[in-house]
Scaffold this motif. Structure first.
Motif, PDB file in Angstrom:
ATOM      1  N   SER A 465      11.555   3.093  -3.794  1.00 11.84           N
ATOM      2  CA  SER A 465      10.376   3.394  -2.988  1.00 11.84           C
ATOM      3  C   SER A 465      10.348   2.464  -1.783  1.00 11.84           C
ATOM      4  CB  SER A 465       9.102   3.214  -3.823  1.00 11.84           C
ATOM      5  OG  SER A 465       9.088   4.120  -4.914  1.00 11.84           O
ATOM      6  N   THR A 466       9.666   2.918  -0.711  1.00 12.84           N
ATOM      7  CA  THR A 466       9.600   2.113   0.511  1.00 12.84           C
ATOM      8  C   THR A 466       8.151   1.912   0.918  1.00 12.84           C
ATOM      9  OG1 THR A 466       9.834   4.119   1.862  1.00 12.84           O
ATOM     10  CG2 THR A 466      11.842   2.850   1.378  1.00 12.84           C
ATOM     11  N   PHE A 467       7.884   0.748   1.474  1.00 13.25           N
ATOM     12  CA  PHE A 467       6.564   0.392   2.019  1.00 13.25           C
ATOM     13  C   PHE A 467       6.855  -0.391   3.287  1.00 13.25           C
ATOM     14  CE2 PHE A 467       2.585  -2.375   1.599  1.00 13.25           C
ATOM     15  CZ  PHE A 467       1.790  -1.428   2.225  1.00 13.25           C
ATOM     16  N   LEU A 552      -2.882   0.217  -3.574  1.00 10.89           N
ATOM     17  CA  LEU A 552      -3.467   0.221  -4.913  1.00 10.89           C
ATOM     18  C   LEU A 552      -3.441   1.641  -5.450  1.00 10.89           C
ATOM     19  CD1 LEU A 552      -5.678  -1.595  -2.911  1.00 10.89           C
ATOM     20  CD2 LEU A 552      -6.182  -2.446  -5.203  1.00 10.89           C
ATOM     21  N   ILE A 553      -3.117   1.770  -6.709  1.00  9.86           N
ATOM     22  CA  ILE A 553      -3.213   3.061  -7.390  1.00  9.86           C
ATOM     23  C   ILE A 553      -4.265   2.914  -8.468  1.00  9.86           C
ATOM     24  CG2 ILE A 553      -2.016   4.729  -8.851  1.00  9.86           C
ATOM     25  CD1 ILE A 553       0.517   4.189  -7.332  1.00  9.86           C
ATOM     26  N   ASP A 555      -7.044   1.581  -8.011  1.00  3.61           N
ATOM     27  CA  ASP A 555      -7.570   0.230  -7.776  1.00  3.61           C
ATOM     28  C   ASP A 555      -6.728  -0.865  -8.427  1.00  3.61           C
ATOM     29  OD1 ASP A 555      -9.712   1.222  -6.283  1.00  3.61           O
ATOM     30  OD2 ASP A 555     -10.927   1.534  -8.086  1.00  3.61           O
ATOM     31  N   HIS A 556      -5.513  -0.565  -8.831  1.00  5.87           N
ATOM     32  CA  HIS A 556      -4.620  -1.566  -9.410  1.00  5.87           C
ATOM     33  C   HIS A 556      -3.490  -1.868  -8.424  1.00  5.87           C
ATOM     34  CE1 HIS A 556      -6.545  -1.543 -13.320  1.00  5.87           C
ATOM     35  NE2 HIS A 556      -6.490  -0.215 -13.340  1.00  5.87           N
ATOM     36  N   GLU A 557      -3.209  -3.145  -8.237  1.00  5.63           N
ATOM     37  CA  GLU A 557      -2.139  -3.545  -7.328  1.00  5.63           C
ATOM     38  C   GLU A 557      -0.771  -3.192  -7.912  1.00  5.63           C
ATOM     39  OE1 GLU A 557      -2.863  -7.695  -6.968  1.00  5.63           O
ATOM     40  OE2 GLU A 557      -4.554  -7.480  -5.585  1.00  5.63           O
ATOM     41  N   LEU A 558       0.210  -3.059  -7.043  1.00 12.67           N
ATOM     42  CA  LEU A 558       1.579  -2.762  -7.454  1.00 12.67           C
ATOM     43  C   LEU A 558       2.413  -4.035  -7.329  1.00 12.67           C
ATOM     44  CD1 LEU A 558       2.069   0.644  -5.585  1.00 12.67           C
ATOM     45  CD2 LEU A 558       1.059   0.216  -7.830  1.00 12.67           C
ATOM     46  N   TYR A 559       3.356  -4.209  -8.246  1.00  9.37           N
ATOM     47  CA  TYR A 559       4.144  -5.443  -8.278  1.00  9.37           C
ATOM     48  C   TYR A 559       5.633  -5.135  -8.272  1.00  9.37           C
ATOM     49  CZ  TYR A 559      -0.149  -7.957  -9.206  1.00  9.37           C
ATOM     50  OH  TYR A 559      -1.407  -8.485  -9.092  1.00  9.37           O
ATOM     51  N   LEU A 560       6.379  -6.032  -7.637  1.00  8.95           N
ATOM     52  CA  LEU A 560       7.834  -5.927  -7.555  1.00  8.95           C
ATOM     53  C   LEU A 560       8.462  -6.461  -8.843  1.00  8.95           C
ATOM     54  CD1 LEU A 560       8.204  -7.287  -3.915  1.00  8.95           C
ATOM     55  CD2 LEU A 560       8.111  -4.895  -4.648  1.00  8.95           C
ATOM     56  N   GLY A 563       7.786  -9.986  -9.910  1.00  5.88           N
ATOM     57  CA  GLY A 563       6.419 -10.367 -10.228  1.00  5.88           C
ATOM     58  C   GLY A 563       5.519 -10.541  -9.030  1.00  5.88           C
ATOM     59  N   LYS A 564       6.051 -10.398  -7.799  1.00  8.77           N
ATOM     60  CA  LYS A 564       5.235 -10.546  -6.609  1.00  8.77           C
ATOM     61  C   LYS A 564       4.555  -9.230  -6.265  1.00  8.77           C
ATOM     62  CE  LYS A 564       8.104 -14.198  -4.575  1.00  8.77           C
ATOM     63  NZ  LYS A 564       8.926 -14.603  -3.405  1.00  8.77           N
ATOM     64  N   ARG A 565       3.404  -9.313  -5.618  1.00  5.24           N
ATOM     65  CA  ARG A 565       2.655  -8.126  -5.229  1.00  5.24           C
ATOM     66  C   ARG A 565       3.390  -7.388  -4.122  1.00  5.24           C
ATOM     67  NH1 ARG A 565      -3.351  -9.116  -3.124  1.00  5.24           N
ATOM     68  NH2 ARG A 565      -2.194  -9.958  -1.338  1.00  5.24           N
TER      69      ARG A 565
END
Length: 742
Positions: A465-467, A552-553, A555-560, A563-565
């Motif tokens: 996935s890309t951001f 956020l999906i 309202d939950h953050e996504l992590y790599l 362990g980093k956001r």
């Protein structure tokens, strides 16, 4: 030569004469001898016991501060004292009646003088000597006993047969010819050649002891002992137990002859032996309990309360460990909490099976790998470090899974199988490009059953996935205040690279650090891909700190995976706005009486090359009502909460006049806030504040007359009157000619 010796010749002979002078002629009284000043008086010759009617010779002696004999140039009068009625001092060894003395004189140049003492009644006595006010410290004897018969020996008696580690009572009795020497007041000491006992310290008997004293002894070694007690002043006065045996003591611990290395699942016989404080084997009657740090073991049951030890028992350990583990026995009956421990290393049993463990152990993303770990184990689930030849892992023939890699030694891939040598654990990696369930079978050793791997399509992966920002590849691109905008793209893809839309009922949103403006909700340009505009409407408090944006999906953050956001950063670029808003007559003092109409003017200009066609003027009042912007006598068109501005071109500023009506409440703060935004609500300028000082003492009634002071009760009525006399659509101050025509 003259027969007379010259004086100088005598001086030369003086050292020779002194060297040959007898000691008796060169004593302390010699005028050439050095003397030291006396510090105290001592009494010498005191016995442990004073026999009734015995005439005892004593000495009063002068001593310096170091305890050495001392003399004086003058005589010292020494007074003698006795606490016993019936005791007296005498000048001779006969102690004749009528010759009693109260003191003695230590002659000048001497350090002592003797005298005699006799007691005519039994009891305890203390003898002392003093020079009165002469400045010397007094002499004081210890408490002495006057006895009719002398102490002849000590008798030693033990309360029980001594055992290792068990305290026993030793009674020491002073004896004379008729029995116990109740008046004995001497000091005794203990002696033995053995090292397994700590002896009591020296002890001085007191009148309360009456010649008998009890002591406690603890012997810590088994064997034959001899114990002697002697008087410290008279070594001929003694008592002795010439030979006695210290026996084995009670159990204070346990030993177990457990081997240090055992095999899982094999019963181990061992013997429990109770030992005393000297580690001598002994007996024990009571219950014991067994524990171990080995997680899985079959321990002996607790023994009954009347069970005798030593005893032989059996234990079986099942969990292997390369580190020593503890096996402990605890006494439950004696109350002493006796314990015993052994250290044991449990080794695995023979290889019995191979365990297959997949990772991930749930659904595997299509196009993704699964690692199957092959672990040889014994029948108790302990990992076995053995070599297994011919270890083979095969997939189902009709599946699309493909072999990727393995750590099996000497491996060979043949068809649907990979075969090799398994030494310890090994991994086999498989991949599958499609969604399906694949069964794997192992051959070469027992397994718990076939392993089924579930490959599933459409599972988003953080790896593919890309951001990212669309306009730049920089990690932290600059974002200009007011007019700058960046587009963020979030594309959720599975490991095959296919876009993955959100599941039904899920919601995507974005959050960011202040003062970023995010275009939530993001636009989903195609299923699984979203675009988000990011703007910076004002400069942050600290422009040097990057600002973060994160998805956020639900309202939950996504992590790599580390362990980093999952987030992206922008670097604030704080520049003056392209659109400027300026208050005319900015420094002028403005007043507003309650209920009156006020007005002020602002200019709006564009310093950028591109025209701004979606400008909106925003107004907000505090104590001001009915704010209305006008350009060239034409009111601006309302747009949402603001008013639409004409096109702003570079070099063509626009002047806006704004009218408002002051509140009828006197002494209220009067302010107007003015700023510009675009059609999206993004700020184009900073806010400008226009303030009016309250003036509630005068009201312009609109008649051309001078303002006059009016009662505050009339303010609301006048405001209503003025409002009724003006058009509602367009509030402004009436010209003088218009007022004259009313």
């Amino acid at each position: 030569m003259s027969r007379r010796l010259r004086p100088c010749g005598l001086l030369l002979l003086l050292p020779v004469l002194m060297a040959n002078t007898p000691p008796s002629l060169a004593g302390a009284s010699s005028p050439l001898a050095a003397t030291t000043a006396p510090d105290h008086i001592v009494l010498e010759g005191l016995p442990n016991e004073l026999l009734l009617y015995q005439c005892v010779k004593l000495t009063a002696a002068l001593r310096d501060s170091s305890g050495n004999p001392a003399t004086t140039s003058g005589a010292v009068q020494v007074q003698l004292y006795s606490t016993l009625m019936g005791g007296a001092f005498y000048p001779s060894e006969y102690c004749s009646a009528g010759t009693e003395i109260a003191g003695v004189t230590i002659a000048a140049g001497t350090s002592s003088q003797f005298f005699w003492y006799r007691a005519t009644v039994p009891g305890a006595v203390t003898i002392s000597a003093s020079d009165g006010a002469g400045g010397l410290s007094d002499a004081l004897s210890r408490l002495l006993s006057v006895v009719a018969l002398p102490t002849l020996e000590f008798r030693l008696e033990m309360s029980a047969a001594p055992q290792v580690g068990v305290p026993i009572e030793l009674t020491v009795s002073a004896k004379n010819a008729s029995g116990v020497a109740t008046g004995y007041s001497g000091t005794i000491q203990f002696y033995t050649k053995a090292t397994g006992v700590t002896l009591p310290a020296n002890y001085t008997f007191t009148p309360n002891d009456a010649g008998v004293k009890k002591f406690t002894l603890t012997f810590m070694k088994k064997g034959v002992y001899e114990l002697t007690v002697t008087d410290t002043a008279n070594t001929q006065l003694l008592g002795r137990i010439s030979s006695f045996e210290v026996l084995t003591g009670p159990a204070v611990a346990f030993t177990m002859n457990l081997p240090t290395d055992v095999t899982a699942g094999e019963p181990v016989e061992f013997k429990v032996v109770p030992v005393d404080a000297d580690n001598n084997p002994t007996t024990y009657l009571g219950a014991v309990h067994f524990t171990t740090t080995v997680p899985k073991a079959e321990l002996p049951i607790d023994t009954p309360n009347d069970a005798p030890l030593p005893v032989e028992l059996t234990v079986t350990f099942f969990t292997a460990s390369s580190m020593p583990q503890e096996f402990r026995i605890t006494d439950l009956s004696s109350g002493r909490g006796s314990t015993g421990t052994s250290q044991v290393v449990v080794h695995p049993a023979a290889l019995k099976k191979v365990e297959l463990t997949p990772s991930p152990d749930d659904e595997v993303p299509a196009c993704g790998p699964v690692t199957i770990t092959l672990t040889p184990k014994d029948e108790y689930d302990n990992v076995v470090d053995e070599t297994l030849s011919g270890a083979s892992l095969c997939k189902a023939q009709d599946s699309s899974a493909t072999f990727d890699s393995t750590t099996l030694k000497a491996h060979v891939v043949s068809g649907d199988c990979v075969t090799g040598v398994l030494t310890g654990s090994a991994q086999v990696v498989w991949k599958d490009m499609k969604e399906e369930n694949v069964e794997f079978k192992f051959s070469g050793a027992n397994v718990d059953g076939p392993l089924v791997i579930h490959w599933k399509a459409g599972l988003p992966s953080i790896e593919t996935s890309t951001f990212r920002f669309l306009q730049t590849s920089e990690l932290r691109p600059e974002l200009r205040t007011y007019t700058g905008e960046l587009k963020l793209e979030l594309a959720r893809r599975d490991l095959c690279g296919t876009l993955v839309p959100l599941a039904a009922g899920s919601r995507l949103s974005f959050a960011g650090d202040e003062p970023l403006a995010l275009g939530n909700p993001a636009t989903e340009v195609e299923p699984g891909r979203w675009l988000l505009p990011v703007r910076l409407p004002q400069c942050p408090a600290d422009p040097s700190v990057p600002l973060a944006i994160w998805p956020l999906i639900n309202d939950h953050e996504l992590y790599l995976p580390d362990g980093k956001r999952a987030e992206r950063f922008v670097t604030p670029l704080c520049l003056p706005p392209l659109v400027q808003l300026q208050l005319l007559n900015e420094g002028a003092k403005r007043f507003a009486a309650p209920g009156t109409v006020v007005e002020f003017e602002v200019t709006v200009s564009n310093s950028g090359d591109a025209p701004i066609t979606d400008g909106v003027l925003m107004l907000s009042g505090n104590g001001l009502m009915s704010l209305e912007p006008i350009i060239d006598d034409k009111p601006l068109t309302p747009s949402g909460e603001g008013f639409t501005l004409p096109e702003l071109s570079k070099g063509s500023p626009v002047t806006v006049k704004i009218t408002a009506q002051a509140s009828t409440q006197s002494r209220e703060t009067l302010e107007a806030l003015v700023w510009c935004v675009n059609a999206s609500g993004d700020r184009l300028t900073e806010q400008q504040t226009v303030s009016f000082a309250p003036d509630d003492s005068k009201v312009d009634v609109g008649c051309g007359c001078h303002a006059a002071a009016l009662p505050s009760q009339l303010f609301p009525w006048l405001a209503l009157l003025m409002a009724a006399s003006r058009p509602w659509k367009r509030l402004r101050r009436l010209r003088r000619g218009e007022r004259n025509g009313l």
